[in-house]
Design an enzyme around this catalytic site. Structure first.
Site, PDB file in Angstrom:
ATOM      1  N   LYS A   1     -14.426   8.579  -2.724  1.00  0.00           N
ATOM      2  CA  LYS A   1     -15.651   8.882  -1.961  1.00  0.00           C
ATOM      3  C   LYS A   1     -16.157  10.277  -2.317  1.00  0.00           C
ATOM      4  CE  LYS A   1     -13.591   6.193   1.697  1.00  0.00           C
ATOM      5  NZ  LYS A   1     -12.644   6.268   2.808  1.00  0.00           N
TER       6      LYS A   1
ATOM      7  N   LYS B   1      -7.561  13.941   5.307  1.00  0.00           N
ATOM      8  CA  LYS B   1      -6.654  12.793   5.221  1.00  0.00           C
ATOM      9  C   LYS B   1      -5.638  12.908   6.350  1.00  0.00           C
ATOM     10  CE  LYS B   1      -5.911  14.171   0.913  1.00  0.00           C
ATOM     11  NZ  LYS B   1      -6.149  13.005   0.108  1.00  0.00           N
ATOM     12  N   ARG B   2      -4.913  11.834   6.606  1.00  0.00           N
ATOM     13  CA  ARG B   2      -3.852  11.911   7.598  1.00  0.00           C
ATOM     14  C   ARG B   2      -2.875  13.030   7.228  1.00  0.00           C
ATOM     15  NH1 ARG B   2      -3.606   8.156  11.906  1.00  0.00           N
ATOM     16  NH2 ARG B   2      -1.811   9.442  12.299  1.00  0.00           N
TER      17      ARG B   2
ATOM     18  N   HIS C   1       0.808  -1.225   0.000  1.00  0.00           N
ATOM     19  CA  HIS C   1       0.000   0.000   0.000  1.00  0.00           C
ATOM     20  C   HIS C   1       0.836   1.268   0.000  1.00  0.00           C
ATOM     21  CE1 HIS C   1      -3.969  -1.847   0.958  1.00  0.00           C
ATOM     22  NE2 HIS C   1      -3.216  -2.762   1.511  1.00  0.00           N
TER      23      HIS C   1
ATOM     24  N   THR D   1      -8.327   6.855  -1.277  1.00  0.00           N
ATOM     25  CA  THR D   1      -9.701   6.369  -1.419  1.00  0.00           C
ATOM     26  C   THR D   1     -10.679   7.493  -1.094  1.00  0.00           C
ATOM     27  OG1 THR D   1      -9.452   5.462   0.800  1.00  0.00           O
ATOM     28  CG2 THR D   1      -9.335   3.898  -1.015  1.00  0.00           C
TER      29      THR D   1
ATOM     30  N   LYS E   1       1.534  14.263   1.388  1.00  0.00           N
ATOM     31  CA  LYS E   1       0.166  14.624   0.996  1.00  0.00           C
ATOM     32  C   LYS E   1       0.046  16.141   0.785  1.00  0.00           C
ATOM     33  CE  LYS E   1      -1.879  10.692   3.458  1.00  0.00           C
ATOM     34  NZ  LYS E   1      -2.654   9.857   2.517  1.00  0.00           N
TER      35      LYS E   1
END
Ligand code: 9GP
Length: 826
Positions: A672, A560-561, A368, A668, A566
């Protein structure tokens, strides 16, 4: 209970309304020992939960019977985390009892929402990895796939996030404080797990490959399970969770008698620490040891349970891989490969080659990540101490594997060094991803780009050696939770337009909505749904932060984390740019925006905790500025979790997916959000690429470097040059450095500035200009209401591919080769 109004006679798989009501009253009386008159809120919730849960028990029993009868191949999913989200609404929906509860609750003068406030999210997960595991379990049950999820029953989960002076503080998540009504203990299936100790040769084994391990310490694994119902089918699978308990001898009665109370329970505390929290901080030696203990605890308990289940219907070992397929979710459960070898060779006395052939045919591994630092390694020294027999087995596996490598690439020592399961320098460590690839039949990435990059970079030598092992299975999300439950208004509109609810189990039917994207009346209704969802979100924001936001503003969401790759800091540079523009030109006609962040930073990740502090500081400055706050609001919602996601996602207009290309395996949240009609602004990273391919380039705001450009630029990158040449960027960075967000304190956020201007690991400054221009294009598009709504509809219409049902089907076809087993209907 009063019966004021006549109620419709309803009969569903959940029984009749009358029967449901009777069961409620009886459960309240016999399980909670109370009556309607004196029941408390938690009494009401627990009684409702148990009454709904009991509707699933019959289905579970029939599922177990059908599985026993068919003796099929089972999928066993091993994962360190499952981010399940609340259970009540889901189970009301899946049992068809939602319709009963409202009238009954109404009669009792309590709302479903009030009861739901007691429905706590199981603290078993952390981020995308855990939520994916939950989505896959949901889809496996929905597709009637015989499956069991295995995990750890963490007592405190990850942590609850709060802010003090803008800084993240972590509080224990005591999620079982009121008990967990969704769970069944299964004490008959408990297991004993060993640690430490020594090994000795098995006397009757001339090969020397079989040995005897005598652990110095043992811990009990206490199982319980939660039900995992399928949607629209009677199949109910389970997730089995292990909690660590001290073995009975651990309580030192003589010390207790001597008044040494602390010492008397020391061993108990040690043992039970194993399942205290998810991802214990691994910045200390003790923390690392605890993590490894957890990992072994999970796989040791689960494998014994898998073998127990296998032996209910099968004898001998030949059929094992035909009946058992174990999916390793990332590297955390990879020690299962060595544990199965140990069980087969040492305990069941199979010869090494047969055991290895069985093992390899049983396991598959999902990777992942692409970040090399996220690929776990364990020091040989720690493994030798904690799991001495497993270390020996790893050496043997590696020895035979390297013989294979040497035969394929004679004399290529460099290749052997790169492929080896053991890393030699700077210290000896075990590479868990290598062990996973060597011990598995199939290895998969989670989005097309991710799989390609895995094969070209991170696992390149393996992909050259065994190209047939590598597969792509693009992630997906369950439409039941993330559309139907999260967004009932949109679901109703979709169902009305498509004529039935078939899309919930066949999500690609959403493409029939594309025709509605040119129907002005439909666009109007779509907008109305979004607006009502935004009103709900504004209430939630106000309740948890006190900030009042405008439901008509563009709702710009980054959930998100917190992680450097990111690039929440890139989003923040954009926010500060808007702030600077408004300060300079108070009269400018700016599109009103609410920028909403949500996410936790790992407790030991100091850079990201500082960034959280900066986000809160910028939010405070922006929201209290009389001019700026008319057009811009910034919110960091505390304690982002599945329940919050279910409120934010339906309200989002813009989905921020701005990781540096080549770093996000899939994502993901991007799926969504698109399914709920948010338009993405993103890089060519992870599953963004596949989303863009499907929704069309004209319905996606693309910016920034691609993965190859990022690699090329990294070689000669000078962030300062970007800073020097772009006045808006300079102004944004300087604002942070000036202390304007820290009441004049220039030192507080200096590390953020230093990281940007120093190395800027994830090239945020290089992507800044493209990002800001793209955001300007977003604002222009937003002004054209019909254009925006059309984009929104087309995003939802064209992302049906990202259902986790499709993902599970792909796993079944490419990797698991399992067939569904039909369960007798209700
Ligand atoms: O970072 C990835 C994320 O991109 C992906 O969507 C998710 C599910 O596949 O897994 C995340 N990975 C991890 O949390 C740890 O490897």
């Amino acid at each position: 209970m009063t019966d004021a109004r006549p109620r419709p006679k309803m009969r569903t798989v959940g029984g009749t309304l009358e029967a449901f009501e009777q069961d409620l009253i009886s459960n309240l009386y016999y399980q909670r020992g109370t009556t309607l008159e004196s029941a408390s809120g938690p009494d009401g919730y627990h009684t409702l939960a148990v009454t709904v849960r009991d509707r699933l028990v019959g289905r579970y029993a029939r599922t177990a019977a059908a599985h026993y009868q068919a003796n099929p191949r089972f999928v066993y999913y091993l994962s360190a985390e499952y981010l399940l989200g609340r259970q009540l609404r889901q189970n009301l929906l899946y049992t068809g009892t939602e319709q009963f509860v409202r009238p009954i609750a109404e009669d009792l003068g309590v709302s479903l929402e009030e009861l739901e406030a007691y429905d706590v999210e199981p603290g078993l997960g952390n981020g995308g990895l855990g939520r994916l595991a939950a989505c896959l379990l949901d889809s496996m049950a929905t597709l009637d796939i015989p499956a069991v999820g295995y995990g750890i029953r963490y007592e405190f989960g990850i942590f609850k996030q709060a802010f003090r002076d803008g800084a993240q503080v972590e509080r224990p998540d005591d999620w079982t404080f009121y008990g967990n009504p969704w769970e069944f203990p299964a004490p008959d299936d408990r297991q004993v797990v060993g640690f430490y100790g020594s090994t000795a040769p098995a006397l009757d084994d001339p090969s020397g490959l079989r040995r005897q391990w005598t652990p110095a310490e043992t811990v009990r694994g206490e199982p319980s399970h939660m039900l995992v119902p399928g949607y629209g089918t009677p199949t109910v699978n389970i997730i089995r969770l292990w909690q660590a308990r001290a073995s009975r001898e651990s309580f030192d009665l003589s010390r207790f008698g001597a008044g040494q109370y602390k010492e008397a329970v020391e061993d108990i505390v040690q043992a039970e620490n194993i399942s205290k929290v998810l991802y214990p901080d691994d910045s200390t030696e003790q923390g690392r040891e605890l993590r490894l203990k957890q990992q072994y605890f999970l796989v040791a308990c689960s494998l014994r349970d898998i073998i127990r289940r296998y032996r209910l219907r099968n004898t001998g070992w030949d059929a094992f891989p035909a009946k058992v397929v174990i999916q390793l979710n990332d590297t955390h459960p990879v020690m299962a490969i060595t544990e199965l070898m140990r069980l087969l060779v040492d305990e069941y006395r199979l010869d090494w080659d047969l055991a290895w052939s069985i093992t390899r045919r049983t396991f598959n591994y999902t990777c992942h990540t692409l970040l090399p630092e996220a690929l776990e390694t364990w020091s040989v020294e720690l493994l030798e101490r904690l799991l001495p027999r497993h270390m020996e087995i790893i050496y043997s596996i590696n020895h035979f594997f390297l013989q294979e490598v040497a035969a394929t690439y004679p004399g290529d020592l460099d290749k052997m060094r790169r492929l080896s399961i053991i890393q030699e320098y700077p210290e000896k460590r075990v590479r868990m991803a290598h062990l996973a690839v060597v011990g598995s039949t199939a290895v998969n990435g989670v989005a097309e780009l991710h799989t390609r990059l895995l094969a070209e970079t991170t696992l390149r030598d393996f992909a050259e050696l065994w190209p047939q092992k590598f597969h792509n299975v693009t992630n997906g999300v369950t439409p039941r939770r993330f559309v139907r439950l999260a967004n009932p208004r949109l679901s109703e509109l979709i169902t009305e337009r498509l004529g039935d609810e078939g899309w919930l189990t066949d999500l690609e039917r959403l493409d029939r909505l594309a025709g509605a994207a040119d129907d002005p009346a439909f666009l109007e209704r779509w907008r109305e749904v979004k607006r009502l969802n935004k009103v709900d979100l504004t209430h939630q924001v106000e309740r948890s932060t006190g900030v009042v936001v405008d439901p008509d503003a563009l709702c710009d969401v980054m959930i998100k984390r917190f992680h450097e790759y990111k690039r929440q800091h890139l989003k923040l540079l954009h926010v500060i740019t808007l702030f600077n523009r408004l300060r300079e030109m108070p009269e400018m006609d700016m599109v009103p925006r609410t920028v909403l962040f949500g996410g936790k930073a790992a407790p030991g990740y100091h850079a990201m905790k500082l960034l959280i502090r900066l986000v809160n500081a910028v939010a405070e400055t922006v929201n209290t500025d009389p001019v700026v706050s008319r057009h811009l609001k910034v919110v960091l919602l505390p304690d982002y979790n599945v329940s919050r996601a279910q409120v934010i996602i339906p309200a989002a207009d813009l989905s921020e997916q701005i990781s540096l290309a080549g770093k996000e395996a899939s994502g993901t949240g991007n799926m969504k959000l698109a399914l709920n009609g948010a338009v993405t602004i993103g890089t060519l990273d992870g599953a963004n690429i596949e989303i863009r391919d499907r929704v069309g380039a004209e319905n996606f705001f693309l910016f920034g470097l691609d993965a190859q450009q990022a690699v090329d630029l990294r070689r000669h990158y000078e962030p300062r040059a970007y800073y020097e040449r772009d006045p808006e960027l300079r102004a944004a960075v300087d604002a942070i450095a000036s202390g304007v967000f820290a009441k004049g304190d220039r030192s507080l956020f200096a590390p953020v500035v230093d990281a940007m201007l120093g190395r800027d690991e994830y090239l945020a400054l290089a992507d800044y200009r493209a990002y800001v221009e793209c955001q300007d294009a977003v604002a222009t598009a937003w002004r054209d209401r019909d254009r925006w709504t059309r984009m929104s509809v087309l995003n939802a219409a064209r992302t049906g591919f990202f259902s986790s049902d499709r993902t599970v089907r792909e796993y079944c076809d490419k990797i698991w080769r399992v067939d569904p087993v039909r369960v007798e209907p209700d």
